[in-house]
Design a protein around this motif. Structure first.
Motif, PDB file in Angstrom:
ATOM      1  N   GLU A   1       0.829  -1.206   0.000  1.00 45.23           N
ATOM      2  CA  GLU A   1       0.000   0.000   0.000  1.00 45.23           C
ATOM      3  C   GLU A   1       0.862   1.254   0.000  1.00 45.23           C
ATOM      4  OE1 GLU A   1      -3.369   2.201   2.800  1.00 45.23           O
ATOM      5  OE2 GLU A   1      -2.992   0.051   3.049  1.00 45.23           O
ATOM      6  N   ALA A   2       1.895   1.271   0.816  1.00 42.61           N
ATOM      7  CA  ALA A   2       2.780   2.444   0.884  1.00 42.61           C
ATOM      8  C   ALA A   2       3.523   2.647  -0.430  1.00 42.61           C
ATOM      9  CB  ALA A   2       3.766   2.272   2.035  1.00 42.61           C
TER      10      ALA A   2
ATOM     11  N   ARG B   1       2.752   1.530  -3.511  1.00 42.08           N
ATOM     12  CA  ARG B   1       1.861   1.917  -4.613  1.00 42.08           C
ATOM     13  C   ARG B   1       1.455   3.380  -4.508  1.00 42.08           C
ATOM     14  NH1 ARG B   1      -1.253  -3.748  -3.831  1.00 42.08           N
ATOM     15  NH2 ARG B   1      -0.093  -4.979  -5.361  1.00 42.08           N
ATOM     16  N   ARG B   2       1.251   3.843  -3.288  1.00 40.58           N
ATOM     17  CA  ARG B   2       0.958   5.267  -3.098  1.00 40.58           C
ATOM     18  C   ARG B   2       2.136   6.107  -3.571  1.00 40.58           C
ATOM     19  NH1 ARG B   2       0.216   8.068   2.844  1.00 40.58           N
ATOM     20  NH2 ARG B   2       0.355  10.252   2.163  1.00 40.58           N
ATOM     21  N   LEU B   3       3.345   5.665  -3.258  1.00 40.13           N
ATOM     22  CA  LEU B   3       4.531   6.402  -3.670  1.00 40.13           C
ATOM     23  C   LEU B   3       4.667   6.420  -5.187  1.00 40.13           C
ATOM     24  CD1 LEU B   3       7.153   7.782  -2.373  1.00 40.13           C
ATOM     25  CD2 LEU B   3       8.290   5.749  -3.247  1.00 40.13           C
TER      26      LEU B   3
ATOM     27  N   GLY C   1       2.333   6.334  -7.410  1.00 43.91           N
ATOM     28  CA  GLY C   1       1.388   7.320  -7.915  1.00 43.91           C
ATOM     29  C   GLY C   1       1.866   8.745  -7.698  1.00 43.91           C
ATOM     30  N   ASP C   2       2.489   8.982  -6.541  1.00 43.16           N
ATOM     31  CA  ASP C   2       2.944  10.342  -6.234  1.00 43.16           C
ATOM     32  C   ASP C   2       4.160  10.740  -7.063  1.00 43.16           C
ATOM     33  OD1 ASP C   2       0.905  10.672  -4.460  1.00 43.16           O
ATOM     34  OD2 ASP C   2       2.115  10.445  -2.646  1.00 43.16           O
TER      35      ASP C   2
ATOM     36  N   THR D   1       4.060  14.724  -7.179  1.00 39.37           N
ATOM     37  CA  THR D   1       4.025  15.043  -5.747  1.00 39.37           C
ATOM     38  C   THR D   1       5.361  14.717  -5.094  1.00 39.37           C
ATOM     39  OG1 THR D   1       1.648  14.604  -5.665  1.00 39.37           O
ATOM     40  CG2 THR D   1       2.824  14.574  -3.566  1.00 39.37           C
TER      41      THR D   1
ATOM     42  N   ASP E   1       0.908   4.361   6.378  1.00 34.51           N
ATOM     43  CA  ASP E   1       1.387   5.736   6.496  1.00 34.51           C
ATOM     44  C   ASP E   1       2.809   5.766   7.061  1.00 34.51           C
ATOM     45  OD1 ASP E   1      -1.039   6.720   5.559  1.00 34.51           O
ATOM     46  OD2 ASP E   1      -1.868   6.988   7.564  1.00 34.51           O
TER      47      ASP E   1
ATOM     48  N   TYR F   1       5.074   4.746   4.191  1.00 36.55           N
ATOM     49  CA  TYR F   1       5.168   5.797   3.170  1.00 36.55           C
ATOM     50  C   TYR F   1       6.072   6.930   3.645  1.00 36.55           C
ATOM     51  CZ  TYR F   1       3.762   9.622   0.094  1.00 36.55           C
ATOM     52  OH  TYR F   1       3.769  10.670  -0.796  1.00 36.55           O
TER      53      TYR F   1
END
Length: 295
Positions: free
Chosen positions: A32-33, A35-37, A39-40, A45, A186, A189
């Motif tokens: 999850e962490a 994949r969020r990264l 995308g950012d 971002t 979180d 991440y």
């Protein structure tokens, strides 16, 4: 089944930072962490100023699909390329090791079964690695992993960080908290961003760099040195519902064997990663003592 790796290169040369998730398939915070990264980075971002960022969100895809720790063999033990591949995870070894061969810095994201918050496994041998670990925003540390197994460089206990260190990399394992902690992803991440910042790989002007905060204050750091690992005997049970980092006094009963004999603490110390539901013969808990390290 395939293993996905995403690599981002900055135009300026620098270190290769690798981040791994789901080395154990039931530890969901890492993917999850990461994949969020991803995308950012793709939307700007997060921006790299130098070096390369190598991301493997799901290291053990079959275990991840089944939501189990591993399929046939713990991938984070006995990690090295094998001439004869017996288990499913043996086929993953050369893929993971090949990536680690191209790594200068490793951050391996995990979570654990017992109640508790985030902490970092350390090697206790490299001041640069210590400085890196302390930069990740976590205040609790454990070291002496391999020594707890009775052989500092044994391949039996060799996982991702141990293998990476043999290749000259700085490496830490971040346990982001209990599997179901709402903030576990979180924690992972933020640690990735802190690692990028520590190695001057994060573009200061990017949105993610603002409000990142500072590492934990030195006064808030605490560390436990692992002394031994205990495996569960058939019929054995804990004397109380232990939590990770619970303190125990010398002579205090930790567990009871099927024959009624008690397992007591050999000295004042701490319970590390107790697993109430550990299988017979499986890793049940670790015992460690307080230490002034990492300071």
């Amino acid at each position: 089944m395939t293993v996905k790796t995403v690599v981002f290169h900055a135009l300026e040369t620098g270190p290769a930072l690798t981040v791994l998730g789901a080395v154990h398939g039931n530890e969901r915070c890492g993917p999850e962490a990461i994949r969020r990264l991803i995308g950012d980075v793709e939307d700007g971002t997060v921006a790299l100023s130098r070096g390369s960022l190598q991301l493997m969100p799901v290291v053990n895809p079959k275990a991840y699909a089944q939501n189990v720790r591993f399929v046939e063999r713990n991938l984070n033990r006995q990690l090295y390329p094998k001439d004869e591949k017996v288990h499913y995870e043996d086929h993953l070894d050369p893929i993971v090791c090949g990536l680690l061969d191209r790594t200068d810095v490793l951050l391996d994201l995990h979570s654990f079964a017992s109640p508790g918050g985030p902490f970092i496994f350390l090697s206790g041998k490299n001041p640069d690695e210590l400085a890196y670990a302390k930069s990740l925003g976590v205040s609790d540390f454990v070291y002496g992993w391999a020594e707890a197994y009775g052989g500092g460089d044994s391949k039996e206990s060799q996982g991702t960080t141990e293998y990476a260190r043999t290749r000259g990399a700085l490496a830490v394992t971040l346990e982001c908290g209990q599997h179901l902690n709402a903030d576990a992803a979180d924690v992972g991440y933020r640690a990735i961003l802190m690692a990028l910042a520590h190695f001057d790989m994060l573009e200061p002007s990017c949105p993610a760099a603002s409000g990142l905060g500072q590492p934990a204050a030195v006064a808030d750091l605490r560390c436990v040195r692992m002394k031994s690992v205990f495996y569960r005997d058939e019929g054995a049970s804990f004397c109380k519902p232990w939590r990770h980092f619970d303190a125990v006094a010398k002579g205090e009963a930790i567990a009871r064997y099927a024959n009624g004999e008690k397992l007591v603490a050999p000295e004042d110390g701490f319970i590390v990663l107790p697993k109430e539901a550990a299988a017979t013969g499986g890793e049940w808990f670790y015992f460690g003592t307080a230490t002034a390290y990492p300071e």
